[in-house]
Design an enzyme around this catalytic site. Structure first.
Site, mmCIF file in Angstrom:
data_model
loop_
_atom_site.group_PDB
_atom_site.id
_atom_site.type_symbol
_atom_site.label_atom_id
_atom_site.label_comp_id
_atom_site.label_asym_id
_atom_site.label_seq_id
_atom_site.Cartn_x
_atom_site.Cartn_y
_atom_site.Cartn_z
ATOM 1 N N CYS A 1 -0.394 2.288 -4.557
ATOM 2 C CA CYS A 1 -1.100 3.558 -4.886
ATOM 3 C C CYS A 1 -0.080 4.678 -4.682
ATOM 4 O O CYS A 1 0.803 4.967 -3.965
ATOM 5 C CB CYS A 1 -2.022 3.642 -3.895
ATOM 6 S SG CYS A 1 -3.458 2.479 -3.927
ATOM 7 N N HIS B 1 0.896 -1.166 -0.007
ATOM 8 C CA HIS B 1 -0.051 0.089 -0.069
ATOM 9 C C HIS B 1 0.732 1.124 0.034
ATOM 10 O O HIS B 1 2.121 1.121 0.335
ATOM 11 C CB HIS B 1 -0.981 0.194 1.248
ATOM 12 C CG HIS B 1 -1.972 -0.919 1.360
ATOM 13 N ND1 HIS B 1 -3.089 -0.984 0.583
ATOM 14 C CD2 HIS B 1 -2.071 -2.228 1.931
ATOM 15 C CE1 HIS B 1 -3.883 -2.059 0.741
ATOM 16 N NE2 HIS B 1 -3.306 -2.597 1.540
#
Length: 450
Positions: A199, A157
């Protein structure tokens, strides 16, 4: 009769030459690769928990690819929390797969840095070859020399200028840049390739000094967009995703193509359409650093595979469901709720956990928005928080300010979580706008004290 014997002899001789010629070509490639120095790899899964299954699956798959390519275990360093293979929800205990009906990619993977030892400090120590900086783990580091080649693959992430680790602290772009500059200054590698799945992964390299370090970077997404998970909710794994879109794209391409012929550039061009998914539920891959390196063959970093055949077509698994990385936890919890029997304790427990996560997300959304309104006014708050700097500029001018603002927010309003990392850009914009620490502290306290 004499002529026939000569023709037969000629054909036999020609066959031998062709066979030996093929072996000779492979031998030339192998000799060339051996002459360029040792291949090193650092593989990092920066998450934990079942709903993040895909990150560890990606990393394990990468290990199998490199191992088959000829890299030795002593030159491959693996970071993974290692809580997936034997998780209670795993339908195949001890097995991890990276696509529906795929092979086990977990078997044989080195457990170098697992659990609490899967952290940023150890990652920096491993990359720098600094054993004295390690806290636990196997002690394996990238003990490379000036002629060696390093491949780093990180799946996790992320947020603007930050990527996670299972154990805090997170890794900020400025700190990663300093580590890689220090590695370059030590003259302990010839070239380095860095693949990052997260991301807003482009923000880890955008505007930072990478040119001249002999480092080539490929990221899953631009600096201001999310990346996507794939192979989601297949039979038996309805509560999770088996891979990440960028990750499985480069991994499957590396297996399909001849890595002695396929270059980094060609791989980038070949898979970016799949990663973008025609502009829907996909992301824009990016390149950074010394782009001339992308002319290198994949085999220099990943080893050789000598496929029996190659194809110009991308024969990937079809019917893949793509999910924004930030929403995979919701997919997990919704699936748990839907699959639980009506009126059961499992149903109520699943509903409680789902509600808790939704409320937490709403809390983060409202808190950041309110802080922006306090600092910049009701009309301008959202506009300032969402500013995206032009390409070529770093996320923030003062990285210490950014780190402190994240800490201030979390001290008053609770953890950002992987979902809330999308607001790190907003904190960076506060710093760029000249907001002082005492102003941020007061605004966060006012917002979250009740």
């Amino acid at each position: 009769m004499f002529a026939k014997i000569n023709v037969a002899s000629f054909l036999i001789t020609l066959f031998v030459v062709l066979v030996e010629g093929s072996n000779m070509i492979e031998s030339i490639f192998e000799d060339h690769e051996n002459s360029i120095g040792t291949k090193w790899a650092v593989l990092v899964a920066g998450s934990s928990e079942w709903y993040n299954y895909r990150h560890q699956a990606d990393i394990c798959h990468a290990y199998q690819l490199l191992k088959k390519g000829g890299l030795k275990d002593e030159n491959i360093v693996v970071f993974m929390y290692d809580d997936i293979a034997y998780h209670s929800e795993n339908p195949k205990p001890g097995v991890i797969i990276n696509k529906p009906h795929g092979p086990d990619v977990y078997n044989g993977v080195p457990k170098d840095y697992t659990g609490k030892h899967c952290n940023a400090q150890n990652f920096y120590g491993v990359v720098l070859g600094n054993k004295s900086a390690l806290t636990g783990g196997s002690g394996k580091v990238v003990n490379s020399g000036p002629n060696d080649y390093i491949f780093i693959y990180y799946a996790d992430h992320g947020g603007s200028g930050v990527i996670d680790m299972p154990i805090e602290p997170s890794i900020y772009a400025k700190d990663l840049n300093e580590v890689l500059k220090k590695k370059h200054a030590s003259r302990t590698y010839e070239k380095m390739v860095f693949y990052l799945e997260a991301c807003e992964s482009g923000s880890m390299f955008e505007g930072l000094p990478y040119k001249g370090l002999n480092i080539y970077v490929t990221t899953a997404s631009k600096a201001d967009e999310d990346s996507f998970a794939t192979y989601c909710s297949p039979k038996g794994y309805e509560t999770t995703c088996l891979g990440d879109l960028f990750s499985v794209s480069w991994l499957e391409n590396s297996e399909l193509q001849d890595r002695q012929v396929e270059t980094l550039k060609k791989q980038y061009q070949r898979i970016r359409k799949r990663v973008l998914n025609n502009g829907t539920e996909g992301s824009h891959m990016m390149e950074y650093g010394d782009l001339h390196i992308h002319e290198d063959a994949l085999s220099i970093y990943m080893g050789s595979n000598f496929p029996t055949h190659t194809s110009t077509k991308n024969n990937y698994a079809s019917n893949s469901r793509y999910v924004n990385q930030r929403d995979v936890q919701l997919l997990y919890l919704i699936s748990k709720f839907q699959n639980a029997p009506e009126g059961s304790r499992r149903k109520s427990e699943a509903y409680r956990k789902l509600s808790k996560v939704i409320l937490k997300r709403e809390h983060v959304d409202k808190s950041v928005k309110h802080i922006g309104q306090i600092l910049f006014g009701v009309e301008n708050g959202q506009k300032v928080l969402n500013i995206v700097r032009p390409a070529g500029q770093p996320l923030v001018d003062d990285w210490d300010c950014l780190k402190s603002f994240v800490k201030i927010f979390e001290s008053h309003c609770g953890s950002l979580t992987s979902y809330g990392k999308k607001y790190v850009r907003g904190f960076a914009n506060m710093c760029n706008a000249g907001i002082q620490r005492d102003q941020m502290d007061a605004a966060a306290k006012q917002t979250c004290s009740s």
